[in-house]
Design a protein around this motif. Structure first.
Motif, PDB file in Angstrom:
ATOM      1  N   PRO A   1       0.812  -1.226   0.000  1.00 25.32           N
ATOM      2  CA  PRO A   1       0.000   0.000   0.000  1.00 25.32           C
ATOM      3  C   PRO A   1       0.844   1.274   0.000  1.00 25.32           C
ATOM      4  CG  PRO A   1      -0.898  -1.563   1.560  1.00 25.32           C
ATOM      5  CD  PRO A   1       0.399  -2.131   1.070  1.00 25.32           C
ATOM      6  N   LEU A   2       1.995   1.233   0.633  1.00 22.56           N
ATOM      7  CA  LEU A   2       2.897   2.383   0.660  1.00 22.56           C
ATOM      8  C   LEU A   2       3.382   2.738  -0.739  1.00 22.56           C
ATOM      9  CD1 LEU A   2       4.383   4.313   2.603  1.00 22.56           C
ATOM     10  CD2 LEU A   2       6.245   2.667   2.632  1.00 22.56           C
ATOM     11  N   MET A   3       3.488   1.736  -1.594  1.00 20.55           N
ATOM     12  CA  MET A   3       3.983   1.951  -2.956  1.00 20.55           C
ATOM     13  C   MET A   3       2.963   2.672  -3.852  1.00 20.55           C
ATOM     14  SD  MET A   3       6.905   0.808  -2.707  1.00 20.55           S
ATOM     15  CE  MET A   3       7.739  -0.077  -1.430  1.00 20.55           C
ATOM     16  N   PHE A   4       1.706   2.740  -3.429  1.00 19.24           N
ATOM     17  CA  PHE A   4       0.685   3.427  -4.219  1.00 19.24           C
ATOM     18  C   PHE A   4       0.669   4.930  -3.973  1.00 19.24           C
ATOM     19  CE2 PHE A   4      -1.026  -0.887  -4.451  1.00 19.24           C
ATOM     20  CZ  PHE A   4      -1.265  -0.962  -5.814  1.00 19.24           C
ATOM     21  N   ILE A   5       1.372   5.413  -2.962  1.00 19.18           N
ATOM     22  CA  ILE A   5       1.391   6.843  -2.660  1.00 19.18           C
ATOM     23  C   ILE A   5       1.954   7.664  -3.821  1.00 19.18           C
ATOM     24  CG2 ILE A   5       2.399   8.608  -1.150  1.00 19.18           C
ATOM     25  CD1 ILE A   5       2.018   6.598   1.158  1.00 19.18           C
ATOM     26  N   PRO A   6       3.087   7.292  -4.421  1.00 18.05           N
ATOM     27  CA  PRO A   6       3.576   8.089  -5.557  1.00 18.05           C
ATOM     28  C   PRO A   6       2.594   8.124  -6.732  1.00 18.05           C
ATOM     29  CG  PRO A   6       5.325   6.669  -4.746  1.00 18.05           C
ATOM     30  CD  PRO A   6       4.067   6.259  -4.036  1.00 18.05           C
ATOM     31  N   ALA A   7       1.899   7.007  -6.989  1.00 14.63           N
ATOM     32  CA  ALA A   7       0.912   6.996  -8.074  1.00 14.63           C
ATOM     33  C   ALA A   7      -0.246   7.946  -7.757  1.00 14.63           C
ATOM     34  CB  ALA A   7       0.392   5.580  -8.297  1.00 14.63           C
ATOM     35  N   GLY A   8      -0.678   7.961  -6.510  1.00 14.42           N
ATOM     36  CA  GLY A   8      -1.751   8.876  -6.114  1.00 14.42           C
ATOM     37  C   GLY A   8      -1.337  10.332  -6.237  1.00 14.42           C
ATOM     38  N   VAL A   9      -0.122  10.632  -5.845  1.00 11.89           N
ATOM     39  CA  VAL A   9       0.397  11.993  -5.983  1.00 11.89           C
ATOM     40  C   VAL A   9       0.491  12.371  -7.456  1.00 11.89           C
ATOM     41  CG1 VAL A   9       2.420  13.456  -5.596  1.00 11.89           C
ATOM     42  CG2 VAL A   9       1.607  11.951  -3.783  1.00 11.89           C
ATOM     43  N   GLY A  10       0.888  11.411  -8.293  1.00 12.11           N
ATOM     44  CA  GLY A  10       0.948  11.661  -9.736  1.00 12.11           C
ATOM     45  C   GLY A  10      -0.420  11.982 -10.309  1.00 12.11           C
ATOM     46  N   LEU A  11      -1.458  11.302  -9.823  1.00 13.13           N
ATOM     47  CA  LEU A  11      -2.821  11.592 -10.282  1.00 13.13           C
ATOM     48  C   LEU A  11      -3.255  12.995  -9.855  1.00 13.13           C
ATOM     49  CD1 LEU A  11      -4.738   8.258  -9.685  1.00 13.13           C
ATOM     50  CD2 LEU A  11      -4.263   9.362 -11.862  1.00 13.13           C
ATOM     51  N   ILE A  12      -2.930  13.350  -8.631  1.00 13.31           N
ATOM     52  CA  ILE A  12      -3.275  14.691  -8.151  1.00 13.31           C
ATOM     53  C   ILE A  12      -2.541  15.748  -8.975  1.00 13.31           C
ATOM     54  CG2 ILE A  12      -3.060  16.276  -6.190  1.00 13.31           C
ATOM     55  CD1 ILE A  12      -3.505  13.803  -4.371  1.00 13.31           C
TER      56      ILE A  12
ATOM     57  N   SER B   1      -1.616  15.483 -12.022  1.00 10.62           N
ATOM     58  CA  SER B   1      -2.133  15.476 -13.394  1.00 10.62           C
ATOM     59  C   SER B   1      -3.612  15.833 -13.469  1.00 10.62           C
ATOM     60  CB  SER B   1      -1.932  14.093 -14.019  1.00 10.62           C
ATOM     61  OG  SER B   1      -0.593  13.724 -13.996  1.00 10.62           O
ATOM     62  N   TRP B   2      -4.178  16.369 -12.427  1.00 12.19           N
ATOM     63  CA  TRP B   2      -5.608  16.643 -12.376  1.00 12.19           C
ATOM     64  C   TRP B   2      -6.068  17.534 -13.536  1.00 12.19           C
ATOM     65  CZ3 TRP B   2      -9.875  14.720 -10.841  1.00 12.19           C
ATOM     66  CH2 TRP B   2     -11.020  15.484 -10.783  1.00 12.19           C
TER      67      TRP B   2
ATOM     68  N   GLU C   1      -5.008  17.691 -16.633  1.00 13.33           N
ATOM     69  CA  GLU C   1      -5.147  16.913 -17.863  1.00 13.33           C
ATOM     70  C   GLU C   1      -6.225  15.847 -17.734  1.00 13.33           C
ATOM     71  OE1 GLU C   1      -1.936  17.031 -16.384  1.00 13.33           O
ATOM     72  OE2 GLU C   1      -1.312  18.765 -17.558  1.00 13.33           O
ATOM     73  N   LEU C   2      -6.447  15.363 -16.522  1.00 11.72           N
ATOM     74  CA  LEU C   2      -7.400  14.283 -16.294  1.00 11.72           C
ATOM     75  C   LEU C   2      -8.848  14.778 -16.233  1.00 11.72           C
ATOM     76  CD1 LEU C   2      -6.505  11.251 -15.584  1.00 11.72           C
ATOM     77  CD2 LEU C   2      -7.657  11.723 -13.439  1.00 11.72           C
ATOM     78  N   ARG C   3      -9.040  15.999 -15.819  1.00  9.47           N
ATOM     79  CA  ARG C   3     -10.390  16.518 -15.586  1.00  9.47           C
ATOM     80  C   ARG C   3     -11.299  16.452 -16.815  1.00  9.47           C
ATOM     81  NH1 ARG C   3     -11.650  22.054 -12.341  1.00  9.47           N
ATOM     82  NH2 ARG C   3     -13.785  21.501 -11.807  1.00  9.47           N
ATOM     83  N   PRO C   4     -10.853  16.824 -18.017  1.00 11.58           N
ATOM     84  CA  PRO C   4     -11.761  16.770 -19.172  1.00 11.58           C
ATOM     85  C   PRO C   4     -12.181  15.350 -19.568  1.00 11.58           C
ATOM     86  CG  PRO C   4      -9.822  18.113 -19.666  1.00 11.58           C
ATOM     87  CD  PRO C   4      -9.588  17.459 -18.364  1.00 11.58           C
ATOM     88  N   ILE C   5     -11.378  14.367 -19.234  1.00 18.81           N
ATOM     89  CA  ILE C   5     -11.714  12.993 -19.630  1.00 18.81           C
ATOM     90  C   ILE C   5     -12.091  12.137 -18.423  1.00 18.81           C
ATOM     91  CG2 ILE C   5     -10.307  13.016 -21.728  1.00 18.81           C
ATOM     92  CD1 ILE C   5      -8.156  11.489 -20.090  1.00 18.81           C
ATOM     93  N   LEU C   6     -12.535  12.769 -17.348  1.00 16.11           N
ATOM     94  CA  LEU C   6     -12.808  12.057 -16.111  1.00 16.11           C
ATOM     95  C   LEU C   6     -13.920  11.021 -16.268  1.00 16.11           C
ATOM     96  CD1 LEU C   6     -11.881  11.893 -13.204  1.00 16.11           C
ATOM     97  CD2 LEU C   6     -13.623  13.564 -12.606  1.00 16.11           C
ATOM     98  N   LEU C   7     -15.024  11.374 -16.927  1.00 18.69           N
ATOM     99  CA  LEU C   7     -16.135  10.437 -17.075  1.00 18.69           C
ATOM    100  C   LEU C   7     -15.728   9.184 -17.859  1.00 18.69           C
ATOM    101  CD1 LEU C   7     -19.070   9.837 -16.441  1.00 18.69           C
ATOM    102  CD2 LEU C   7     -19.692  11.010 -18.555  1.00 18.69           C
TER     103      LEU C   7
END
Length: 121
Positions: free
Chosen positions: A64-75, A77-78, A80-86
């Protein structure tokens, strides 16, 4: 020292996976190559389970600790991600349900196959 040796064994298979990824022109993550090679080595007896068990258990415990960098990366990239969220959410839901269904079917088939072998012995 035992944990270091076990971790080194896992890292060697990961490194071989990285080399194969660079050599073989198939679009597959290097980690998959390493996992498949380690699985084959375990199944053939080339590597015994006690040679990697404790280090593997430790790595699973800290996963679970290894998922923290991926979560930060998503935040990060918000924008770029927002228009294609659905479409992303729909894709995630469909793929999750599909993976759960296939995994359940495979597990049931393996359990059924194991019961048949137990009755035949």
């Amino acid at each position: 020292m035992k944990y270091l040796r076990q971790l080194l064994m896992i890292l060697i298979f990961s490194f071989i996976g990285e080399v194969l990824h660079a050599v073989i022109p198939i679009q597959m993550p290097a980690s998959i190559y390493g996992l498949v090679l380690l699985f084959i080595a375990l199944m053939t007896g080339l590597v015994k389970l006690p040679q990697v068990h404790e280090a593997a258990r430790f790595l699973i415990e800290i996963m679970p600790l290894m998922f923290i960098p991926a979560g930060v990366g998503l935040i990060d990239s918000w924008g770029e991600l927002r228009p294609i969220l659905l479409p992303v959410i729909v894709l995630l839901l469909v793929s999750t349900v599909l993976v759960m269904g296939v995994s359940g079917q495979v597990t049931q088939q393996m359990m059924h196959h194991g019961k048949k072998e137990d009755k035949n012995e």
